[in-house]
Scaffold this motif. Sequence first.
Motif, PDB file in Angstrom:
ATOM      1  N   GLN A 161     -44.484   8.470 -22.995  1.00 49.08           N
ATOM      2  CA  GLN A 161     -45.102   7.755 -21.645  1.00 49.08           C
ATOM      3  C   GLN A 161     -44.507   8.013 -20.603  1.00 49.08           C
ATOM      4  O   GLN A 161     -43.097   7.681 -20.272  1.00 49.08           O
ATOM      5  CB  GLN A 161     -45.207   6.137 -21.743  1.00 49.08           C
ATOM      6  N   VAL A 162     -45.061   8.322 -19.344  1.00 46.90           N
ATOM      7  CA  VAL A 162     -44.453   8.937 -18.060  1.00 46.90           C
ATOM      8  C   VAL A 162     -44.121   7.397 -17.244  1.00 46.90           C
ATOM      9  O   VAL A 162     -45.057   6.414 -17.160  1.00 46.90           O
ATOM     10  CB  VAL A 162     -45.266   9.691 -17.121  1.00 46.90           C
ATOM     11  N   GLN A 163     -43.101   7.553 -16.860  1.00 49.46           N
ATOM     12  CA  GLN A 163     -42.720   6.307 -15.978  1.00 49.46           C
ATOM     13  C   GLN A 163     -41.754   6.603 -14.903  1.00 49.46           C
ATOM     14  O   GLN A 163     -40.882   7.167 -15.168  1.00 49.46           O
ATOM     15  CB  GLN A 163     -41.616   5.018 -16.908  1.00 49.46           C
ATOM     16  N   LEU A 164     -42.018   5.964 -13.697  1.00 44.35           N
ATOM     17  CA  LEU A 164     -40.995   5.878 -12.614  1.00 44.35           C
ATOM     18  C   LEU A 164     -40.659   4.546 -12.321  1.00 44.35           C
ATOM     19  O   LEU A 164     -41.633   3.897 -11.753  1.00 44.35           O
ATOM     20  CB  LEU A 164     -41.683   6.675 -11.526  1.00 44.35           C
ATOM     21  N   VAL A 165     -39.512   4.064 -12.433  1.00 40.91           N
ATOM     22  CA  VAL A 165     -39.197   2.755 -12.024  1.00 40.91           C
ATOM     23  C   VAL A 165     -38.254   2.877 -10.780  1.00 40.91           C
ATOM     24  O   VAL A 165     -37.112   3.263 -10.855  1.00 40.91           O
ATOM     25  CB  VAL A 165     -38.534   2.101 -13.293  1.00 40.91           C
ATOM     26  N   GLU A 166     -38.655   1.998  -9.841  1.00 39.98           N
ATOM     27  CA  GLU A 166     -38.075   2.127  -8.725  1.00 39.98           C
ATOM     28  C   GLU A 166     -36.965   0.601  -8.357  1.00 39.98           C
ATOM     29  O   GLU A 166     -37.435  -0.297  -9.243  1.00 39.98           O
ATOM     30  CB  GLU A 166     -38.723   1.973  -7.493  1.00 39.98           C
ATOM     31  N   SER A 167     -36.002   0.621  -7.957  1.00 36.56           N
ATOM     32  CA  SER A 167     -35.104  -0.623  -7.707  1.00 36.56           C
ATOM     33  C   SER A 167     -34.306  -0.379  -6.387  1.00 36.56           C
ATOM     34  O   SER A 167     -34.273   0.683  -5.748  1.00 36.56           O
ATOM     35  CB  SER A 167     -34.321  -0.848  -8.953  1.00 36.56           C
ATOM     36  N   GLY A 168     -33.596  -1.405  -6.040  1.00 35.01           N
ATOM     37  CA  GLY A 168     -32.795  -1.306  -4.935  1.00 35.01           C
ATOM     38  C   GLY A 168     -33.303  -1.714  -3.762  1.00 35.01           C
ATOM     39  O   GLY A 168     -32.489  -2.084  -2.622  1.00 35.01           O
ATOM     40  N   GLY A 169     -34.526  -2.157  -3.478  1.00 36.38           N
ATOM     41  CA  GLY A 169     -35.253  -2.754  -2.605  1.00 36.38           C
ATOM     42  C   GLY A 169     -34.732  -4.458  -2.249  1.00 36.38           C
ATOM     43  O   GLY A 169     -34.007  -4.911  -3.271  1.00 36.38           O
ATOM     44  N   GLY A 170     -34.833  -4.883  -1.171  1.00 36.34           N
ATOM     45  CA  GLY A 170     -34.513  -6.006  -0.691  1.00 36.34           C
ATOM     46  C   GLY A 170     -34.832  -6.458   0.775  1.00 36.34           C
ATOM     47  O   GLY A 170     -35.424  -5.749   1.372  1.00 36.34           O
ATOM     48  N   SER A 171     -34.021  -7.670   1.034  1.00 35.93           N
ATOM     49  CA  SER A 171     -34.131  -8.204   2.548  1.00 35.93           C
ATOM     50  C   SER A 171     -32.779  -7.822   3.274  1.00 35.93           C
ATOM     51  O   SER A 171     -31.695  -8.163   2.818  1.00 35.93           O
ATOM     52  CB  SER A 171     -34.536  -9.428   2.646  1.00 35.93           C
ATOM     53  N   VAL A 172     -32.788  -7.131   4.165  1.00 32.92           N
ATOM     54  CA  VAL A 172     -31.645  -6.972   5.055  1.00 32.92           C
ATOM     55  C   VAL A 172     -31.636  -6.916   6.582  1.00 32.92           C
ATOM     56  O   VAL A 172     -33.003  -6.939   7.023  1.00 32.92           O
ATOM     57  CB  VAL A 172     -30.972  -5.516   4.847  1.00 32.92           C
ATOM     58  N   GLN A 173     -30.672  -7.275   7.196  1.00 36.34           N
ATOM     59  CA  GLN A 173     -30.967  -7.217   8.619  1.00 36.34           C
ATOM     60  C   GLN A 173     -30.869  -6.019   9.249  1.00 36.34           C
ATOM     61  O   GLN A 173     -30.399  -4.821   8.695  1.00 36.34           O
ATOM     62  CB  GLN A 173     -29.653  -8.220   9.248  1.00 36.34           C
ATOM     63  N   ALA A 174     -31.373  -5.709  10.528  1.00 35.96           N
ATOM     64  CA  ALA A 174     -31.349  -4.629  11.362  1.00 35.96           C
ATOM     65  C   ALA A 174     -29.929  -3.956  11.449  1.00 35.96           C
ATOM     66  O   ALA A 174     -29.069  -4.676  11.510  1.00 35.96           O
ATOM     67  CB  ALA A 174     -31.983  -4.509  12.524  1.00 35.96           C
ATOM     68  N   GLY A 175     -29.850  -2.719  11.045  1.00 35.65           N
ATOM     69  CA  GLY A 175     -28.392  -2.049  11.099  1.00 35.65           C
ATOM     70  C   GLY A 175     -28.040  -2.116   9.540  1.00 35.65           C
ATOM     71  O   GLY A 175     -26.982  -1.376   9.525  1.00 35.65           O
ATOM     72  N   GLY A 176     -28.270  -2.803   8.578  1.00 33.15           N
ATOM     73  CA  GLY A 176     -27.872  -2.667   7.196  1.00 33.15           C
ATOM     74  C   GLY A 176     -28.364  -1.486   6.569  1.00 33.15           C
ATOM     75  O   GLY A 176     -29.097  -0.511   7.069  1.00 33.15           O
ATOM     76  N   SER A 177     -27.844  -1.205   5.310  1.00 40.29           N
ATOM     77  CA  SER A 177     -28.353  -0.367   4.417  1.00 40.29           C
ATOM     78  C   SER A 177     -28.621  -0.735   3.132  1.00 40.29           C
ATOM     79  O   SER A 177     -28.426  -1.696   2.630  1.00 40.29           O
ATOM     80  CB  SER A 177     -26.836   0.665   4.341  1.00 40.29           C
ATOM     81  N   LEU A 178     -29.522   0.082   2.342  1.00 41.19           N
ATOM     82  CA  LEU A 178     -29.897  -0.160   1.192  1.00 41.19           C
ATOM     83  C   LEU A 178     -30.011   1.496   0.326  1.00 41.19           C
ATOM     84  O   LEU A 178     -30.108   2.410   1.195  1.00 41.19           O
ATOM     85  CB  LEU A 178     -31.293  -0.566   0.975  1.00 41.19           C
ATOM     86  N   ARG A 179     -29.846   1.318  -0.898  1.00 41.71           N
ATOM     87  CA  ARG A 179     -30.036   2.590  -1.754  1.00 41.71           C
ATOM     88  C   ARG A 179     -30.955   2.359  -2.846  1.00 41.71           C
ATOM     89  O   ARG A 179     -30.732   1.419  -3.707  1.00 41.71           O
ATOM     90  CB  ARG A 179     -28.530   2.918  -2.124  1.00 41.71           C
ATOM     91  N   LEU A 180     -31.968   2.832  -2.649  1.00 46.18           N
ATOM     92  CA  LEU A 180     -33.096   2.828  -3.526  1.00 46.18           C
ATOM     93  C   LEU A 180     -32.810   3.683  -4.657  1.00 46.18           C
ATOM     94  O   LEU A 180     -32.446   4.872  -4.570  1.00 46.18           O
ATOM     95  CB  LEU A 180     -34.654   3.271  -2.679  1.00 46.18           C
ATOM     96  N   SER A 181     -33.470   3.337  -6.002  1.00 45.93           N
ATOM     97  CA  SER A 181     -33.111   4.135  -6.910  1.00 45.93           C
ATOM     98  C   SER A 181     -34.605   4.476  -7.834  1.00 45.93           C
ATOM     99  O   SER A 181     -35.170   3.412  -7.718  1.00 45.93           O
ATOM    100  CB  SER A 181     -32.255   3.712  -7.935  1.00 45.93           C
ATOM    101  N   CYS A 182     -34.747   5.725  -8.404  1.00 46.35           N
ATOM    102  CA  CYS A 182     -35.937   5.712  -9.151  1.00 46.35           C
ATOM    103  C   CYS A 182     -35.652   6.687 -10.669  1.00 46.35           C
ATOM    104  O   CYS A 182     -34.883   7.665 -10.531  1.00 46.35           O
ATOM    105  CB  CYS A 182     -36.896   6.774  -8.347  1.00 46.35           C
TER     106      CYS A 182
END
Length: 128
Positions: free
Chosen positions: A1-22
């Motif tokens: 079964q093919v799966q792509l699972v994302e994570s790492g999103g969220g709420s941040v203030q302008a100027g902040g950083s996030l790292r999304l994973s797949c």
Amino acid sequence: QVQLVESGGGSVQAGGSLRLSCVASGFIVSHYCMGWFRQAPGKERERVAVISPGTDHTYYTDSVKGRGTISRGSTMDTTYLQMNSLKPEDTAIYYCAAARTLWASDCEEKRESDYNYWGQGTQVSVSS
């Protein structure tokens, strides 16, 4: 079964950083271009970044150049999107997608309809 699972999103203030994973499973990742797309309410889905297999050549849309970095993890089944200096206009659902490639030289040319597999999306919200 093919799966792509994302994570790492969220709420941040302008100027902040996030790292999304797949995390990919069920297919040979080295045969696929891996891309990140995003879609904000009322807007068309936009290609954000793409990475090619083997050469790891990357492409970025103009709006994230200098702020975004797409990369592959050491296990090769994970694709990351590092987003820095986030802006409110980056607010969207971010999707991971995979497009089959024969030569690993055409990933930049592939468009939304060329992507075979899609993840469920992860929400990124940037407030000012």
